[in-house]
Design a protein around this motif. Structure first.
Motif, PDB file in Angstrom:
ATOM      1  N   LYS A 118      15.017  19.578  -4.609  1.00 26.89           N
ATOM      2  CA  LYS A 118      13.634  19.923  -4.273  1.00 26.89           C
ATOM      3  C   LYS A 118      12.693  18.733  -4.431  1.00 26.89           C
ATOM      4  CE  LYS A 118      13.980  24.427  -3.634  1.00 26.89           C
ATOM      5  NZ  LYS A 118      13.400  25.162  -2.498  1.00 26.89           N
ATOM      6  N   VAL A 119      13.266  17.537  -4.629  1.00 26.96           N
ATOM      7  CA  VAL A 119      12.394  16.389  -4.923  1.00 26.96           C
ATOM      8  C   VAL A 119      11.402  16.113  -3.798  1.00 26.96           C
ATOM      9  CG1 VAL A 119      13.865  15.196  -6.586  1.00 26.96           C
ATOM     10  CG2 VAL A 119      14.200  14.807  -4.134  1.00 26.96           C
ATOM     11  N   GLN A 120      11.733  16.519  -2.561  1.00 23.75           N
ATOM     12  CA  GLN A 120      10.788  16.280  -1.465  1.00 23.75           C
ATOM     13  C   GLN A 120       9.484  17.054  -1.685  1.00 23.75           C
ATOM     14  OE1 GLN A 120      11.489  13.967   0.534  1.00 23.75           O
ATOM     15  NE2 GLN A 120      13.703  13.773   0.270  1.00 23.75           N
ATOM     16  N   GLY A 170       0.831  -1.200   0.000  1.00 29.64           N
ATOM     17  CA  GLY A 170       0.000   0.000   0.000  1.00 29.64           C
ATOM     18  C   GLY A 170       0.857   1.237   0.000  1.00 29.64           C
ATOM     19  N   GLY A 171       0.290   2.328   0.441  1.00 28.23           N
ATOM     20  CA  GLY A 171       1.032   3.583   0.499  1.00 28.23           C
ATOM     21  C   GLY A 171       0.212   4.698  -0.108  1.00 28.23           C
ATOM     22  N   ALA A 172       0.773   5.900  -0.036  1.00 27.12           N
ATOM     23  CA  ALA A 172       0.011   7.073  -0.463  1.00 27.12           C
ATOM     24  C   ALA A 172       0.312   7.468  -1.901  1.00 27.12           C
ATOM     25  CB  ALA A 172       0.321   8.245   0.461  1.00 27.12           C
ATOM     26  N   GLY A 173       1.474   7.056  -2.391  1.00 25.61           N
ATOM     27  CA  GLY A 173       1.768   7.349  -3.790  1.00 25.61           C
ATOM     28  C   GLY A 173       2.149   8.776  -4.072  1.00 25.61           C
ATOM     29  N   THR A 174       2.696   9.473  -3.071  1.00 31.36           N
ATOM     30  CA  THR A 174       3.008  10.881  -3.321  1.00 31.36           C
ATOM     31  C   THR A 174       4.468  11.125  -3.691  1.00 31.36           C
ATOM     32  OG1 THR A 174       3.371  11.173  -0.956  1.00 31.36           O
ATOM     33  CG2 THR A 174       1.212  11.747  -1.796  1.00 31.36           C
ATOM     34  N   ARG A 175       5.387  10.397  -3.063  1.00 30.84           N
ATOM     35  CA  ARG A 175       6.779  10.832  -3.171  1.00 30.84           C
ATOM     36  C   ARG A 175       7.416  10.535  -4.518  1.00 30.84           C
ATOM     37  NH1 ARG A 175       9.927   9.289   2.153  1.00 30.84           N
ATOM     38  NH2 ARG A 175       8.984   7.249   1.790  1.00 30.84           N
ATOM     39  N   LEU A 176       6.876   9.568  -5.240  1.00 28.45           N
ATOM     40  CA  LEU A 176       7.430   9.282  -6.567  1.00 28.45           C
ATOM     41  C   LEU A 176       6.427   9.620  -7.677  1.00 28.45           C
ATOM     42  CD1 LEU A 176       9.385   6.021  -5.775  1.00 28.45           C
ATOM     43  CD2 LEU A 176      10.305   8.300  -6.099  1.00 28.45           C
ATOM     44  N   TRP A 177       5.535  10.581  -7.372  1.00 28.16           N
ATOM     45  CA  TRP A 177       4.666  11.079  -8.430  1.00 28.16           C
ATOM     46  C   TRP A 177       5.537  11.687  -9.524  1.00 28.16           C
ATOM     47  CZ3 TRP A 177       3.744  15.526 -11.069  1.00 28.16           C
ATOM     48  CH2 TRP A 177       2.530  15.621 -11.767  1.00 28.16           C
ATOM     49  N   PRO A 178       5.217  11.596 -10.805  1.00 29.65           N
ATOM     50  CA  PRO A 178       3.971  11.085 -11.399  1.00 29.65           C
ATOM     51  C   PRO A 178       3.954   9.583 -11.660  1.00 29.65           C
ATOM     52  CG  PRO A 178       5.299  12.082 -13.118  1.00 29.65           C
ATOM     53  CD  PRO A 178       6.071  12.246 -11.823  1.00 29.65           C
ATOM     54  N   VAL A 179       5.023   8.857 -11.333  1.00 30.25           N
ATOM     55  CA  VAL A 179       4.960   7.407 -11.548  1.00 30.25           C
ATOM     56  C   VAL A 179       4.086   6.762 -10.476  1.00 30.25           C
ATOM     57  CG1 VAL A 179       6.332   5.293 -11.481  1.00 30.25           C
ATOM     58  CG2 VAL A 179       7.097   7.229 -12.859  1.00 30.25           C
ATOM     59  N   SER A 180       4.252   7.204  -9.205  1.00 27.75           N
ATOM     60  CA  SER A 180       3.354   6.677  -8.181  1.00 27.75           C
ATOM     61  C   SER A 180       2.118   7.570  -8.103  1.00 27.75           C
ATOM     62  CB  SER A 180       4.060   6.576  -6.828  1.00 27.75           C
ATOM     63  OG  SER A 180       4.397   7.851  -6.334  1.00 27.75           O
ATOM     64  N   TRP A 207      12.805  10.861  -5.783  1.00 29.56           N
ATOM     65  CA  TRP A 207      13.358  10.663  -7.117  1.00 29.56           C
ATOM     66  C   TRP A 207      14.884  10.674  -7.125  1.00 29.56           C
ATOM     67  CZ3 TRP A 207      11.302   8.061 -10.616  1.00 29.56           C
ATOM     68  CH2 TRP A 207       9.936   8.085 -10.844  1.00 29.56           C
ATOM     69  N   ASP A 208      15.525  11.401  -6.183  1.00 21.65           N
ATOM     70  CA  ASP A 208      16.990  11.356  -6.220  1.00 21.65           C
ATOM     71  C   ASP A 208      17.492   9.977  -5.801  1.00 21.65           C
ATOM     72  OD1 ASP A 208      16.149  11.930  -3.688  1.00 21.65           O
ATOM     73  OD2 ASP A 208      17.749  13.358  -3.241  1.00 21.65           O
ATOM     74  N   ALA A 209      16.762   9.295  -4.896  1.00 16.95           N
ATOM     75  CA  ALA A 209      17.141   7.925  -4.542  1.00 16.95           C
ATOM     76  C   ALA A 209      16.846   6.968  -5.697  1.00 16.95           C
ATOM     77  CB  ALA A 209      16.398   7.483  -3.286  1.00 16.95           C
ATOM     78  N   ALA A 210      15.674   7.118  -6.309  1.00 17.71           N
ATOM     79  CA  ALA A 210      15.304   6.226  -7.412  1.00 17.71           C
ATOM     80  C   ALA A 210      16.258   6.386  -8.597  1.00 17.71           C
ATOM     81  CB  ALA A 210      13.860   6.495  -7.849  1.00 17.71           C
ATOM     82  N   ALA A 211      16.752   7.604  -8.789  1.00 17.90           N
ATOM     83  CA  ALA A 211      17.660   7.851  -9.918  1.00 17.90           C
ATOM     84  C   ALA A 211      18.916   6.985  -9.823  1.00 17.90           C
ATOM     85  CB  ALA A 211      18.046   9.334  -9.956  1.00 17.90           C
ATOM     86  N   LEU A 212      19.324   6.689  -8.594  1.00 17.80           N
ATOM     87  CA  LEU A 212      20.575   5.936  -8.412  1.00 17.80           C
ATOM     88  C   LEU A 212      20.495   4.520  -8.977  1.00 17.80           C
ATOM     89  CD1 LEU A 212      21.538   7.116  -4.817  1.00 17.80           C
ATOM     90  CD2 LEU A 212      22.364   7.981  -7.008  1.00 17.80           C
ATOM     91  N   LEU A 213      19.303   4.052  -9.277  1.00 17.15           N
ATOM     92  CA  LEU A 213      19.162   2.710  -9.866  1.00 17.15           C
ATOM     93  C   LEU A 213      19.654   2.670 -11.307  1.00 17.15           C
ATOM     94  CD1 LEU A 213      15.613   1.771  -8.539  1.00 17.15           C
ATOM     95  CD2 LEU A 213      17.837   1.115  -7.608  1.00 17.15           C
ATOM     96  N   VAL A 214      19.775   3.850 -11.909  1.00 16.85           N
ATOM     97  CA  VAL A 214      20.189   3.920 -13.316  1.00 16.85           C
ATOM     98  C   VAL A 214      21.649   4.366 -13.351  1.00 16.85           C
ATOM     99  CG1 VAL A 214      19.682   4.991 -15.549  1.00 16.85           C
ATOM    100  CG2 VAL A 214      17.839   4.598 -13.908  1.00 16.85           C
ATOM    101  N   PRO A 215      22.509   3.648 -14.064  1.00 13.95           N
ATOM    102  CA  PRO A 215      23.926   4.049 -14.088  1.00 13.95           C
ATOM    103  C   PRO A 215      24.118   5.429 -14.722  1.00 13.95           C
ATOM    104  CG  PRO A 215      23.547   2.039 -15.393  1.00 13.95           C
ATOM    105  CD  PRO A 215      22.218   2.451 -14.860  1.00 13.95           C
ATOM    106  N   ALA A 216      25.122   6.145 -14.231  1.00 10.24           N
ATOM    107  CA  ALA A 216      25.398   7.491 -14.743  1.00 10.24           C
ATOM    108  C   ALA A 216      26.347   7.415 -15.930  1.00 10.24           C
ATOM    109  CB  ALA A 216      26.015   8.341 -13.636  1.00 10.24           C
ATOM    110  N   ASP A 217      26.184   8.355 -16.868  1.00  7.28           N
ATOM    111  CA  ASP A 217      27.157   8.484 -17.954  1.00  7.28           C
ATOM    112  C   ASP A 217      28.272   9.432 -17.479  1.00  7.28           C
ATOM    113  OD1 ASP A 217      26.398  11.136 -18.250  1.00  7.28           O
ATOM    114  OD2 ASP A 217      25.212  10.805 -20.049  1.00  7.28           O
ATOM    115  N   PRO A 218      29.296   9.684 -18.310  1.00  6.88           N
ATOM    116  CA  PRO A 218      30.418  10.517 -17.835  1.00  6.88           C
ATOM    117  C   PRO A 218      30.009  11.928 -17.405  1.00  6.88           C
ATOM    118  CG  PRO A 218      31.026   9.355 -19.841  1.00  6.88           C
ATOM    119  CD  PRO A 218      29.576   9.104 -19.643  1.00  6.88           C
ATOM    120  N   GLU A 219      28.880  12.421 -17.909  1.00 12.06           N
ATOM    121  CA  GLU A 219      28.410  13.753 -17.505  1.00 12.06           C
ATOM    122  C   GLU A 219      27.566  13.694 -16.232  1.00 12.06           C
ATOM    123  OE1 GLU A 219      29.227  16.455 -19.321  1.00 12.06           O
ATOM    124  OE2 GLU A 219      30.367  15.122 -20.642  1.00 12.06           O
ATOM    125  N   GLY A 220      27.419  12.499 -15.668  1.00 10.01           N
ATOM    126  CA  GLY A 220      26.591  12.379 -14.475  1.00 10.01           C
ATOM    127  C   GLY A 220      25.108  12.267 -14.779  1.00 10.01           C
TER     128      GLY A 220
END
Lengths: 476, 476
Positions: free
Chosen positions: A337-339, A8-18, A276-289
């Protein structure tokens, strides 16, 4: 041991995906699995798990079922569901699990409570921690899992360990609220402080007893709702009595107050994907970050996360941005500002905007539908109907429906005649005509539905009695 | 006087709204009109305009026609079209207009050349400037319109005025290339310098003579292409001979070299909308400096432009951004980097990405279609067929088409039978079946087409000979 999954959950912190109807457990990771699917796989791969009991809200039940079924792996231990009519946080949800398990397996049975909204990257380390927790739970302890901090996080509660109880198991000296940066740094340097991960292990009876002692009103109201609900499968809870249940977390209600509380410190690669800054870490970074999931053209762009489904994203001259695109809503935010994504969701909720509540894809008992396009006098949906499932027998007053089978085979009862539609075939059902759509086949039935008419609201649906009406329960 | 509208362009600077097949003239402004429609209305509202001659590329002809027809205003002077098979910049396009007008009306006829990719906000001031220009043109001058600069722009060429020739008309002393900021500031302070607006007025013969003198190869090659093209309506140019025409602007080829060149300085609210920061100014700013076209939730966001069609945009903590969303592509750029949009387009062109070339909506001879959704084994389109128009008689080998009429009435010839479909009715055409779709009615016919099959490429279309094949020219 019974694995308990809270879905369950509220679905707010990863909007618009959640979204409200599609909270974090349903979020799909880059590998294609949802967090909920990962939680189930984690539960069934632990040794000694004899049942998986999922506690979920009624608005999430079909989504949860669809996620589980999409895994299509056999040989699971039994999957049991308890369905709450209202959201009441974790203490009542776990109490329902404990009551269900006590009733069927006895109060001594051990529960391992897994939340479905975080990620664990080292299943081996997790299994070892569970073994230690189980042993302590069987000695009557309420066990929580403590995550070894690797940075001075201010977004989590901490707990401090006390004296050792067994190898890798400690008493809990105290729980501490989310600290400021200075104190978080102190905890990190001092050692012996852990993040409170929301994973628990205890005997069903021990939890209920502690709840009765430390949150007697929660205990009484949950027990009353449980006893007012006729036994059925899945187990729905009585709405009226459940209304009286307070909304409170297991930490506040029990863990922070109880006496025999233990912690198993571990480092099993836990991540709460809380923003979203935590979720972003699941994707590898390119040389520009830059981290990109989907199709993007980036010019002079740095440290930016892009997630997109099907649409091309071009970014020029930006940095430290998060860009998340979904079919009906787009988020562009500075990383620090992701919060504040929750502020967007609050505004949308105030406006009763659909984008706060659901996606274009909506889960149903029989599968799902996706609104592809709406316009004056028409609406187009893609329906996916699972093998063996069927929609209710019903009619619409105002809309005609025109179906084309894109994959699979459809069985249509229209007035008194049954039609079999194969791939590439089509059929129209005019307004006012009773009909029922079913998938008699062994693979998903995919249909494109073109609705036409003056009024196309979902509420123009009259369920019909009779021989064909047995499935008229819910969710067409 | 003949108004000449140049309808074309590369479609790079306002991507993703502008595309190769949908350049700036087709961009719709907040008031719902395209720049091209505004150019036509500007032309026909001038006194003494006896014809509007539009020079356009063959890939833009139907789009141009559709824009004009969508205005649905009567009592126009005749609309004449000259269609170039290849893009060759403005000098050849204007030469074609001059040849066409000379041939039909004589070399003394005055041309007013209007580009369709800028905005003029004060039609009264424009009409007055045109009157002065026309008088000078009739004395044999090649007249250009000079815009009084209101800031030291570095993105435009300038011209300096010389001695007065009549009231509000001056000789041109010299043309100057796009200056640096320092020189632009100097021009602004010194006075007598104007932006070169790309609007011209001259007699057809005077232009052709100057072209023959100063760019003889352009003159000869255009003349040869003109003479090799059989007269027809609309006037298509012979592709083979047109290949030899050099690509060159009217400024380089003629205006900067010719002798009797005049300028009419004016301030008719000209804006070239040359980039997103210019286009953003069309939308009023809120107190935070944000300009929004479409649905947006902005939190802690400043000086940001958002343009979106149908999708919700949420922005948090950003400033000085441009966010432009279209159904298949999204742009996020810092305002001071909007010029680099062309780099995105270049990358997309290298990748042969569809988003560089066209939109989901594609203009056709008979109307337009929009791809609403594509997936495995299906594609969904919305077709809009204008009254009285019809598609060619054809068949598809691999796809079946399932039509639902959403608005209007369709006439379908299928094998040998004619079917009339009314709103909310549907019909399937299976793969291999010859068919033709027409709109016999008086309002637009809107159809949702669901294509199903193993191969859904636009090239699976076999046009058929016979009685019904007279429209097999182009564009289904």
């Amino acid at each position: 041991m019974i694995a308990v999954i809270l879905s369950g959950g509220a679905g707010t912190r990863l909007w618009p995906v959640s979204r409200e109807l599609y909270p974090k457990p349903f979020m799909r990771l880059p590998d294609g699995q949802s967090l909920l699917q990962k939680a189930l796989l984690r539960a069934v791969s632990l040794p000694g798990v004899s049942e998986v009991l999922t506690v979920t809200g009624q608005e999430h039940y079909y989504s949860t079922l669809n996620e589980y079924q999409a895994l299509r792996v056999g040989d699971y231990p039994p999957l049991v569901f308890v369905i709450e009519p209202l959201r009441r946080n974790t203490a009542p949800a776990i109490a329902l699990a404990a009551l269900s398990v006590s009733e069927r397996h006895g109060a001594d049975e051990t529960l391992l409570v897994l939340s479905a909204d975080h990620l664990i990257e080292d299943p081996q380390a997790f299994a070892e921690a569970v073994e230690r927790a189980k042993a302590a739970a069987q000695r009557g302890y309420l066990v929580t899992f403590g995550i070894q901090p690797n940075y001075p996080a201010t977004g989590f509660g901490y707990l401090e360990r006390g004296e050792p109880l067994a190898e890798g198991v400690y008493a809990v000296r105290r729980f501490v609220e989310k600290p400021d940066a200075l104190r978080a740094q102190g905890y990190l340097e001092q050692g012996g402080f852990y993040w409170n991960a929301g994973i628990f292990c205890f005997q069903a009876g021990a939890y209920l007893e502690a709840l009765q002692t430390h949150a007697p009103e929660v205990y009484r109201s949950v027990l009353r709702a449980w006893e007012s609900s006729p036994r059925e499968t899945p187990q729905y809870l009585d709405t009226q009595t459940f209304h009286a249940v307070p909304s409170i977390s297991v930490d506040y209600a029990v863990m922070e107050k109880a006496e025999r509380v233990a912690v198993v410190p571990s480092g099993f690669g836990w991540s709460d994907l809380g923003s979203w800054d935590a979720a972003a870490l699941l994707v590898p970074a390119d040389p520009e970050g830059n981290r990109v999931l989907g199709e993007a053209v980036l010019i002079d762009t740095h440290n930016t996360f892009v997630q997109t489904e099907g649409r091309l994203v071009a970014a020029i001259g930006v940095e430290d941005l998060v860009i998340v695109d979904t079919p009906d809503a787009l988020l562009v935010t500075r990383k620090d500002k992701v919060q504040d994504v929750k502020k967007v969701v609050e505004q949308l909720q105030k406006l009763e905007h659909e984008a706060a509540r659901e996606h274009r894809t909506v889960q149903r008992r029989w599968g799902s539908y996706t609104v592809l396009e709406e316009g004056p006098r028409f609406k187009i949906k893609r329906l996916v109907i699972r093998p063996g499932e069927s929609l209710s027998y019903h009619l619409h007053h105002h809309r005609s429906e025109h179906w084309t089978v894109v994959s699979g085979t459809a069985q249509v009862l229209k007035e008194d005649q049954t039609h079999l539609l194969r791939t590439d075939e089509s059929l129209s059902v005019l307004a006012g005509t009773p009909h029922r759509l079913a998938n008699p086949g062994l693979i998903d039935l995919v249909i494109i539905e073109v609705q036409s008419g003056e009024y196309l609201g979902e509420d123009d649906l009259v369920r019909l009695e009779g021989a064909m009406a047995e499935s008229a329960l819910a969710g067409d």
